[in-house]
Design a protein around this motif. Structure first.
Motif, short mmCIF file in Angstrom:
data_model
loop_
_atom_site.label_atom_id
_atom_site.label_comp_id
_atom_site.label_asym_id
_atom_site.label_seq_id
_atom_site.Cartn_x
_atom_site.Cartn_y
_atom_site.Cartn_z
N LEU A 1 7.88 23.41 17.60
CA LEU A 1 8.27 22.45 16.58
C LEU A 1 9.76 22.23 16.65
O LEU A 1 10.55 23.18 16.67
CB LEU A 1 7.90 22.94 15.17
CG LEU A 1 8.29 21.99 14.03
CD1 LEU A 1 7.39 20.74 14.04
CD2 LEU A 1 8.22 22.68 12.68
N CYS B 1 11.38 15.82 11.44
CA CYS B 1 10.67 16.76 12.30
C CYS B 1 9.56 16.07 13.06
O CYS B 1 9.21 14.92 12.79
CB CYS B 1 10.11 17.93 11.49
SG CYS B 1 8.97 17.42 10.20
N GLU B 2 8.97 16.80 14.02
CA GLU B 2 7.96 16.21 14.92
C GLU B 2 6.59 16.07 14.26
O GLU B 2 5.77 15.27 14.72
CB GLU B 2 7.81 17.10 16.15
CG GLU B 2 9.04 17.13 17.05
CD GLU B 2 8.85 18.06 18.23
OE1 GLU B 2 9.37 17.74 19.31
OE2 GLU B 2 8.18 19.10 18.07
N CYS B 3 6.32 16.84 13.22
CA CYS B 3 4.99 16.87 12.60
C CYS B 3 5.09 16.45 11.14
O CYS B 3 6.16 16.53 10.53
CB CYS B 3 4.39 18.27 12.69
SG CYS B 3 4.15 18.84 14.38
N VAL C 1 6.06 22.55 7.02
CA VAL C 1 5.61 21.73 8.15
C VAL C 1 4.59 22.55 8.96
O VAL C 1 4.97 23.43 9.74
CB VAL C 1 6.78 21.31 9.07
CG1 VAL C 1 6.27 20.35 10.15
CG2 VAL C 1 7.89 20.66 8.26
N PHE D 1 2.14 23.38 12.00
CA PHE D 1 2.06 22.97 13.40
C PHE D 1 1.22 23.98 14.16
O PHE D 1 1.11 25.14 13.78
CB PHE D 1 3.46 22.82 14.03
CG PHE D 1 4.26 24.08 14.15
CD1 PHE D 1 4.38 24.75 15.37
CD2 PHE D 1 4.94 24.61 13.05
CE1 PHE D 1 5.14 25.91 15.50
CE2 PHE D 1 5.71 25.78 13.16
CZ PHE D 1 5.81 26.42 14.39
N ASN D 2 0.58 23.52 15.22
CA ASN D 2 -0.31 24.41 15.99
C ASN D 2 -0.13 24.27 17.49
O ASN D 2 -0.93 24.82 18.26
CB ASN D 2 -1.78 24.17 15.61
CG ASN D 2 -2.20 22.73 15.78
OD1 ASN D 2 -1.59 21.98 16.55
ND2 ASN D 2 -3.23 22.31 15.05
N GLN E 1 7.43 12.14 8.13
CA GLN E 1 8.10 13.14 8.94
C GLN E 1 9.61 13.17 8.70
O GLN E 1 10.36 13.69 9.53
CB GLN E 1 7.82 12.88 10.44
CG GLN E 1 6.37 13.06 10.81
CD GLN E 1 6.04 12.62 12.22
OE1 GLN E 1 5.03 11.97 12.47
NE2 GLN E 1 6.90 12.95 13.16
N SER F 1 3.47 27.61 10.35
CA SER F 1 4.11 26.69 9.41
C SER F 1 5.59 27.02 9.29
O SER F 1 5.98 28.18 9.20
CB SER F 1 3.43 26.76 8.03
OG SER F 1 3.43 28.10 7.53
#
Length: 530
Positions: free
Chosen positions: A519, A486-488, A512, A514-515, A470, A453
């Motif tokens: 990012l 952001c992308e997520c 944010v 993300f996995n 986003q 995150s």
């Protein structure tokens, strides 16, 4: 820890301080004329204010009352009010407070006889008494006895800024008092400083604990030592005077690179406003001492030894932390903030690390030191360095600067850290910042896909005027708009910002999750809404 730290922990546990009656041979005739610094903290013989918390000292037991924090009690014993900006208005109260301290604090009992409070109090007392036409013998004797007690518990088990403060106090006492004990204090203090100044101030000028706040404290100490050499004309101090000036000038330049445009320090590691001298006070003192510290203004300035970079495009100012947590044997003031950043637009702070409002051992102290309280990436719910207790770090991140470049107005900063290699799988976090005049991008890359995150804390004075899945639009008090995208999908959470000790201000933070192991985010200055 170093061997000395272990040895002296055991040594001081087994060997207790022995107080002997010392009769001072008198005092020197020099008069302290250095800068006054502190705000008023003693209001009557028993009414005080420290760390934004008032208190009443109306009995012998109040000097060590359990209702106050350890840091608050330390401040009570410092006697900073003797060198506050309005100290001259309270001479009678100060005499009363000093007399009470001597009468109500028996030798080697309580907070006041611990080495750090002794050190700060001795410097304040020496400055204050040096301004008097005459000084009663009982005060000179008390100064000598306290200095002797300090020599028996020098903080070799802690080192760093504590040992520096011990040495400074012995130098001040040794230069002020007369006689063989004074020479003993002076020689010991200088012996420590001769070793500690080259170790504690790095090649780029930073104090090695890598806290801008402690940098201010130690730099002020160094300026006062330079001033003491000039005012006392003590031969042993004069001999070191030119060397101290060289170190101070580097430290002044480093401080300039770590200041937001609002004139105050950035918040990396333990840092808050109101504990140390303000930067403008430090530079005014440096001017008085005729020190040179101008910095050639460039878009990108990187302090490679300490590990901090500053980007100043004219539209925004950004600070990037690619530093280690500090000396391996002294990480007490470190936060798990590796690869975090702060940003201002004009004089307004926009993205901020959370700051520091308290010391001690508590859940809140721990939270403020954790990675999630800073503008960087948390992996699997863990901090990049294992901060614990109040001033401890176990396994810690080591950072590497990969790139620092400015070409045709485009800045690229890239660094990585290995703090998450203790996890399974072992993760290396790399962050790349790319900026031009009006925007910058953040690219966070993890060496393996995993739950992570991104955290970004918004200054309390900055409003969120539009929130999408986003994307966020922020409005500054001057009406300038900032866009974060952001992308997520992002989440907004409640948080707190701590610009001073004892102060907590509600603010918002962006999280944010993300996995994918990667990012990208972009921050853009849009326009003036007016």
């Amino acid at each position: 820890m170093k061997f000395n730290q272990v040895y002296y922990r055991l040594f001081y546990y087994l060997k207790k301080v022995k107080i002997t009656s010392i009769v001072s041979s008198g005092c020197s005739s020099w008069r302290w004329s250095g800068e006054t610094l502190y705000n008023q903290s003693i209001f009557k013989n028993d009414i005080v204010l420290f760390l934004n918390e008032g208190g009443v000292v109306n009995s012998k037991n109040a000097w060590n009352s359990p209702q106050y924090s350890k840091l608050w009690l330390y401040n009570l014993h410092y006697f900073d009010d003797l060198n506050s900006e309005s100290y001259a208005e309270r001479e009678l109260i100060h005499y009363q407070f000093i007399d009470r301290w001597i009468a109500e604090n028996p030798a080697c009992f309580g907070n006041g006889w611990e080495p750090y409070p002794i050190s700060l109090r001795l410097v304040n007392w020496v400055k204050w008494f040096s301004r008097k036409e005459s000084v009663e013998q009982k005060y000179l004797n008390s100064i000598a006895i306290q200095a002797d007690a300090l020599t028996q518990q020098l903080e070799y088990h802690i080192l760093g800024n504590h040992l520096f403060a011990n040495a400074k106090a012995l130098v001040f006492v040794g230069a002020y008092l007369q006689g063989k004990d004074a020479k003993r204090f002076l020689d010991l203090g200088l012996k420590i400083l001769d070793r500690e100044i080259p170790e504690q101030f790095l090649d780029d000028g930073a104090h090695f604990e890598l806290s801008p706040m402690y940098h201010e404290i130690l730099l002020w100490d160094l300026l006062e030592l330079i001033d003491l050499a000039e005012v006392s004309q003590n031969p042993s101090l004069v001999e070191r005077h030119s060397q101290w000036r060289v170190v101070a000038e580097k430290a002044l330049r480093w401080l300039k690179t770590m200041m937001h445009p609002d004139g105050e320090i950035s918040f990396f590691n333990d840092a808050a406003i109101g504990i140390a001298a303000k930067p403008h006070q430090i530079f005014a003192y440096a001017d008085k001492l005729k020190l040179s510290y101008e910095v050639n203004k460039k878009v990108l300035m990187t302090n490679e030894t300490s590990g901090y970079s500053r980007v100043d495009t004219g539209f925004f100012t950004l600070f990037f932390d690619h530093a280690n947590v500090g000396p391996d044997y002294l990480p007490g003031h470190a936060h798990a903030d590796t690869l975090s950043f702060e940003m201002s637009v004009g004089v307004q702070r926009v993205f901020v690390n959370s700051g520091t409002s308290l010391y001690g051992v508590s859940a809140e102290r721990l939270r403020q030191r954790e990675t999630s309280a800073h503008n960087t990436v948390v992996v699997n719910g863990k901090s990049s360095s294992e901060v614990w207790s109040g001033f401890r770090v176990a396994r810690r991140a080591y950072a590497t600067l990969l790139k620092s470049d400015e070409t045709d107005g485009v800045v690229t900063l890239s660094a990585s850290h290995d703090g998450y290699k203790r996890l399974n799988p072992k993760i290396v976090h790399k962050r790349t910042i790319t900026s031009n005049a009006e925007h910058f991008t953040l690219l966070d890359e993890l060496s393996h896909p995993t739950d992570a995150s991104f955290h970004l804390h918004i200054h309390p004075d900055v409003l969120i005027v539009n929130a999408e899945k986003q994307k966020l639009t922020l409005q500054l008090p001057c009406l300038t708009l900032i866009q974060f995208e952001c992308e997520c999908p992002l989440i907004l959470e409640e948080s707190t910002w701590h610009p001073e000790f004892g102060v907590s201000v509600s603010n918002k933070k962006i999280v944010v999750p993300f996995n994918a192991g990667r990012l990208s985010a972009k921050i853009t200055i849009l326009k003036d809404k007016s």
